[in-house]
Design a protein around this motif. Structure first.
Motif, PDB file in Angstrom:
ATOM      1  N   THR A   7       0.816  -1.208   0.000  1.00 42.74           N
ATOM      2  CA  THR A   7       0.000   0.000   0.000  1.00 42.74           C
ATOM      3  C   THR A   7       0.851   1.260   0.000  1.00 42.74           C
ATOM      4  OG1 THR A   7      -0.117   0.118   2.415  1.00 42.74           O
ATOM      5  CG2 THR A   7      -1.770  -1.234   1.299  1.00 42.74           C
ATOM      6  N   GLY A   8       2.168   1.095   0.210  1.00 42.54           N
ATOM      7  CA  GLY A   8       3.058   2.248   0.210  1.00 42.54           C
ATOM      8  C   GLY A   8       3.062   3.020   1.523  1.00 42.54           C
ATOM      9  N   ARG A   9       2.477   2.466   2.582  1.00 43.63           N
ATOM     10  CA  ARG A   9       2.480   3.167   3.858  1.00 43.63           C
ATOM     11  C   ARG A   9       3.884   3.247   4.431  1.00 43.63           C
ATOM     12  NH1 ARG A   9      -2.073  -0.095   7.072  1.00 43.63           N
ATOM     13  NH2 ARG A   9      -0.780  -1.777   6.217  1.00 43.63           N
ATOM     14  N   ARG A  10       4.139   4.315   5.192  1.00 44.64           N
ATOM     15  CA  ARG A  10       5.451   4.479   5.798  1.00 44.64           C
ATOM     16  C   ARG A  10       5.689   3.402   6.839  1.00 44.64           C
ATOM     17  NH1 ARG A  10       6.929  10.425   7.638  1.00 44.64           N
ATOM     18  NH2 ARG A  10       5.288   9.993   9.157  1.00 44.64           N
ATOM     19  N   TRP A  11       6.950   3.032   6.964  1.00 47.47           N
ATOM     20  CA  TRP A  11       7.337   2.009   7.945  1.00 47.47           C
ATOM     21  C   TRP A  11       7.123   2.539   9.355  1.00 47.47           C
ATOM     22  CZ3 TRP A  11      11.017   1.776  11.846  1.00 47.47           C
ATOM     23  CH2 TRP A  11      11.327   0.496  12.320  1.00 47.47           C
ATOM     24  N   ARG A  12       6.594   1.689  10.221  1.00 44.79           N
ATOM     25  CA  ARG A  12       6.389   2.063  11.618  1.00 44.79           C
ATOM     26  C   ARG A  12       7.197   1.155  12.528  1.00 44.79           C
ATOM     27  NH1 ARG A  12      -0.104   3.355  12.374  1.00 44.79           N
ATOM     28  NH2 ARG A  12      -0.211   5.087  10.860  1.00 44.79           N
ATOM     29  N   ASP A  13       7.793   1.759  13.523  1.00 43.72           N
ATOM     30  CA  ASP A  13       8.613   1.029  14.483  1.00 43.72           C
ATOM     31  C   ASP A  13       7.702   0.334  15.492  1.00 43.72           C
ATOM     32  OD1 ASP A  13      10.436   0.052  16.264  1.00 43.72           O
ATOM     33  OD2 ASP A  13      11.441   1.964  16.642  1.00 43.72           O
ATOM     34  N   ARG A  14       7.637  -0.994  15.427  1.00 47.94           N
ATOM     35  CA  ARG A  14       6.785  -1.747  16.349  1.00 47.94           C
ATOM     36  C   ARG A  14       7.298  -1.683  17.788  1.00 47.94           C
ATOM     37  NH1 ARG A  14       6.171  -7.297  12.733  1.00 47.94           N
ATOM     38  NH2 ARG A  14       5.130  -6.340  10.922  1.00 47.94           N
ATOM     39  N   THR A  34      14.260   3.378   2.331  1.00 48.90           N
ATOM     40  CA  THR A  34      13.459   4.575   2.039  1.00 48.90           C
ATOM     41  C   THR A  34      13.074   5.336   3.295  1.00 48.90           C
ATOM     42  OG1 THR A  34      11.499   3.151   2.024  1.00 48.90           O
ATOM     43  CG2 THR A  34      12.515   3.657  -0.109  1.00 48.90           C
ATOM     44  N   ASP A  35      13.130   4.695   4.460  1.00 47.57           N
ATOM     45  CA  ASP A  35      12.738   5.339   5.714  1.00 47.57           C
ATOM     46  C   ASP A  35      13.917   5.590   6.650  1.00 47.57           C
ATOM     47  OD1 ASP A  35       9.611   5.434   5.919  1.00 47.57           O
ATOM     48  OD2 ASP A  35      10.065   3.485   5.024  1.00 47.57           O
ATOM     49  N   GLU A  36      15.115   5.179   6.270  1.00 44.61           N
ATOM     50  CA  GLU A  36      16.265   5.295   7.166  1.00 44.61           C
ATOM     51  C   GLU A  36      16.535   6.736   7.576  1.00 44.61           C
ATOM     52  OE1 GLU A  36      19.815   3.483   5.813  1.00 44.61           O
ATOM     53  OE2 GLU A  36      19.135   1.438   6.218  1.00 44.61           O
ATOM     54  N   ALA A  37      16.513   7.659   6.628  1.00 40.06           N
ATOM     55  CA  ALA A  37      16.814   9.057   6.947  1.00 40.06           C
ATOM     56  C   ALA A  37      15.795   9.621   7.928  1.00 40.06           C
ATOM     57  CB  ALA A  37      16.851   9.884   5.665  1.00 40.06           C
ATOM     58  N   GLY A  64      16.215   7.739  11.352  1.00 38.65           N
ATOM     59  CA  GLY A  64      17.505   8.086  11.935  1.00 38.65           C
ATOM     60  C   GLY A  64      17.544   9.495  12.497  1.00 38.65           C
ATOM     61  N   ALA A  65      16.757  10.399  11.929  1.00 42.64           N
ATOM     62  CA  ALA A  65      16.751  11.793  12.377  1.00 42.64           C
ATOM     63  C   ALA A  65      15.745  12.056  13.495  1.00 42.64           C
ATOM     64  CB  ALA A  65      16.454  12.711  11.195  1.00 42.64           C
ATOM     65  N   ALA A  66      14.921  11.078  13.840  1.00 41.34           N
ATOM     66  CA  ALA A  66      13.870  11.296  14.846  1.00 41.34           C
ATOM     67  C   ALA A  66      14.483  11.631  16.208  1.00 41.34           C
ATOM     68  CB  ALA A  66      12.989  10.055  14.950  1.00 41.34           C
ATOM     69  N   ARG A  67      14.062  12.721  16.800  1.00 42.57           N
ATOM     70  CA  ARG A  67      14.622  13.168  18.073  1.00 42.57           C
ATOM     71  C   ARG A  67      14.241  12.260  19.230  1.00 42.57           C
ATOM     72  NH1 ARG A  67      13.735  19.755  17.841  1.00 42.57           N
ATOM     73  NH2 ARG A  67      15.032  20.127  15.981  1.00 42.57           N
ATOM     74  N   TYR A  68      13.148  11.548  19.113  1.00 47.48           N
ATOM     75  CA  TYR A  68      12.669  10.661  20.188  1.00 47.48           C
ATOM     76  C   TYR A  68      13.763   9.699  20.629  1.00 47.48           C
ATOM     77  CZ  TYR A  68      10.178   6.581  22.098  1.00 47.48           C
ATOM     78  OH  TYR A  68       9.779   5.525  22.862  1.00 47.48           O
ATOM     79  N   ARG A  80      22.824   5.740  13.608  1.00 52.44           N
ATOM     80  CA  ARG A  80      22.159   5.746  14.913  1.00 52.44           C
ATOM     81  C   ARG A  80      21.531   4.386  15.212  1.00 52.44           C
ATOM     82  NH1 ARG A  80      22.239  10.482  17.508  1.00 52.44           N
ATOM     83  NH2 ARG A  80      22.810  12.317  16.247  1.00 52.44           N
ATOM     84  N   TYR A  81      21.408   4.117  16.502  1.00 57.21           N
ATOM     85  CA  TYR A  81      21.063   2.767  16.938  1.00 57.21           C
ATOM     86  C   TYR A  81      19.744   2.277  16.380  1.00 57.21           C
ATOM     87  CZ  TYR A  81      17.894   4.735  20.542  1.00 57.21           C
ATOM     88  OH  TYR A  81      16.887   5.377  21.220  1.00 57.21           O
ATOM     89  N   GLN A  82      18.770   3.163  16.200  1.00 53.84           N
ATOM     90  CA  GLN A  82      17.442   2.729  15.775  1.00 53.84           C
ATOM     91  C   GLN A  82      17.410   2.244  14.333  1.00 53.84           C
ATOM     92  OE1 GLN A  82      18.281   5.824  16.690  1.00 53.84           O
ATOM     93  NE2 GLN A  82      17.271   7.399  15.481  1.00 53.84           N
ATOM     94  N   VAL A  83      18.445   2.537  13.550  1.00 51.84           N
ATOM     95  CA  VAL A  83      18.478   2.090  12.153  1.00 51.84           C
ATOM     96  C   VAL A  83      19.607   1.093  11.885  1.00 51.84           C
ATOM     97  CG1 VAL A  83      17.317   4.114  11.222  1.00 51.84           C
ATOM     98  CG2 VAL A  83      19.813   4.138  11.483  1.00 51.84           C
ATOM     99  N   LEU A  84      20.277   0.615  12.931  1.00 51.95           N
ATOM    100  CA  LEU A  84      21.270  -0.437  12.735  1.00 51.95           C
ATOM    101  C   LEU A  84      20.587  -1.683  12.180  1.00 51.95           C
ATOM    102  CD1 LEU A  84      23.476  -0.122  15.939  1.00 51.95           C
ATOM    103  CD2 LEU A  84      24.159   0.407  13.587  1.00 51.95           C
ATOM    104  N   ARG A  85      21.263  -2.373  11.267  1.00 54.76           N
ATOM    105  CA  ARG A  85      20.643  -3.473  10.539  1.00 54.76           C
ATOM    106  C   ARG A  85      21.126  -4.844  10.999  1.00 54.76           C
ATOM    107  NH1 ARG A  85      22.424  -1.415   4.778  1.00 54.76           N
ATOM    108  NH2 ARG A  85      24.261  -1.095   6.076  1.00 54.76           N
TER     109      ARG A  85
END
Length: 398
Positions: free
Chosen positions: A20-27, A85-88, A91-95, A331-336
């Motif tokens: 559907t092309g929805r943005r990725w959400r962090d579960r 497509t969502d890494e930037a 990765g930039a999220a201040r949370y 940043r840690y939240q986007v480590l693969r």
């Protein structure tokens, strides 16, 4: 860097966006704050001591090295990656950044709380020791927070990294890790890379002394390049150590010299916790030498990985170590997660327990090193003292 790694490492696309092309959400978005329960361990120990007595002061050992390994084993491993497509955006999220910042005031609040209890005179020596070990666990995991912040470009985060290190009096880690370990990782020249056949208890003095010497050498060379004296206000090592002097001096001035032994104990526990993690992260792995004598560039396969969800939540995904060494500023939240790199059988908490018992460690890990090299143990980073025995055990010619 990853142009080389991509040929040998498979990156699962399990985090790809749906059709559907929805943005990725962090579960795990609401689970990341669990990392902030660690600096609250001294308060929990005191609360448990009201019901369990002396056992309560030592309860953190049971929680960290008993409960967490079991939970890591029972729960799933998270192999999902943030889509490219969502890494930037992620990765930039201040949370995520705010969570690392919050660890530090909680860390020091718990240290002051522990000093209040030590200075109060109501604890026996064994209870005080249990509290010191608990506080040391907070300091050790604070080094992981410092590790996450110290790799980032903003000056504030690098400064906060040194602040987090002050409690364990290990300020030189910031310098040696970034400029030493990341250059020499998984080679015999790196004091922070453990070798096949080397026990943790052999590794510990080698890495503590070797890393300190490396940090002094690196800073001395930097000062010489800049035409500055080593003993100057601009010396990064001295600045980091001054933070510890000011911290401990202030605490001793407020609470008295009775807390001095416990401050020392918690600092030692803290940096030993760091070094046992160093022991785990690269055990036996070796970057091969090229024809010109230089080592190949570091690739994801030169670090052990673990995707156990609970320990990764508590450690800012430090266990996705292969990607960290490929991209230290990521940043840690986007480590693969990578499929085709050495995988630990469980998370760091359980591996730390194994590392402290060398026969168990060798039984679990040595064959994994050899298997990763398809039975050719000569491709591993072998401890010189045990080289003949290791080669004989695995059927290789000396």
């Amino acid at each position: 860097m990853m142009d080389m790694a991509a040929a040998t490492v498979h990156v699962p696309d399990t985090g790809a966006p749906d059709v559907t092309g929805r943005r990725w959400r962090d579960r795990k978005l609401l689970l990341w704050p669990l990392a902030l329960i660690v600096p609250l361990l001294p308060l929990r120990a005191a609360a448990l001591a009201d019901h369990w007595g002396v056992v309560g002061w030592w309860s953190s050992l049971l929680i960290i090295f008993g409960v967490f390994p079991l939970v890591d084993t029972v729960l799933w491993r998270d192999r999902r990656n943030v889509p490219e497509t969502d890494e930037a955006r992620v990765g930039a999220a201040r949370y995520y950044r705010l969570l690392t910042y919050l660890y530090i005031p909680l860390q020091y609040a718990s240290l002051v709380y522990a000093c209040t209890l030590w200075a109060g005179g109501d604890l026996g020596w064994f209870e005080s020791l249990g509290l010191a070990v608990t506080t040391g666990i907070v300091a050790g995991i604070a080094i992981n927070t410092a590790h996450e912040l110290g790799h980032k470009r903003p000056a504030l985060e690098r400064w906060l990294s040194k602040v987090a290190l002050a409690q364990s009096a290990y300020g030189h880690f910031h310098l040696e890790h970034n400029r030493g370990h990341h250059q020499k990782v998984s080679t015999p020249d790196d004091p922070a890379s453990s070798r096949l056949g080397e026990s943790f208890w052999e590794f510990l003095p080698r890495t503590v002394i070797g890393s300190l010497r490396s940090a002094v050498r690196l800073e001395r060379e930097r000062e010489e390049r800049l035409g500055q004296r080593f003993w100057s206000p601009r010396n990064e090592l001295l600045n980091a150590w001054v933070m510890s002097v000011v911290l401990f001096g202030g605490l001793l001035a407020v609470f008295g010299w009775s807390i001095a032994p416990w401050l020392a104990v918690q600092a030692v526990v803290g940096f030993c916790l760091l070094e046992v993690v160093n022991y785990i992260e690269h055990y036996g792995l070796l970057r091969q030498q090229r024809a010109d004598g230089r080592y190949e560039r570091c690739q994801p396969e030169h670090s052990w990985n673990a995707s156990n969800v609970v320990s990764n939540l508590l450690l800012y995904q430090l266990q996705r170590h292969s990607d960290h060494h490929a991209f230290p500023t990521r940043r840690y939240q986007v480590l693969r997660h990578f499929d085709d790199v050495p995988q630990l059988p469980t998370g760091y908490a359980g591996m730390i327990v194994l590392a402290t018992v060398p026969p168990l460690w060798r039984r679990v890990m040595d064959h994994r090193v050899v298997d990763f090299y398809d039975g050719d143990v000569t491709r591993a980073n072998i401890h010189p003292r045990t080289r003949a025995r290791v080669l004989a055990r695995w059927g290789a010619a000396a």
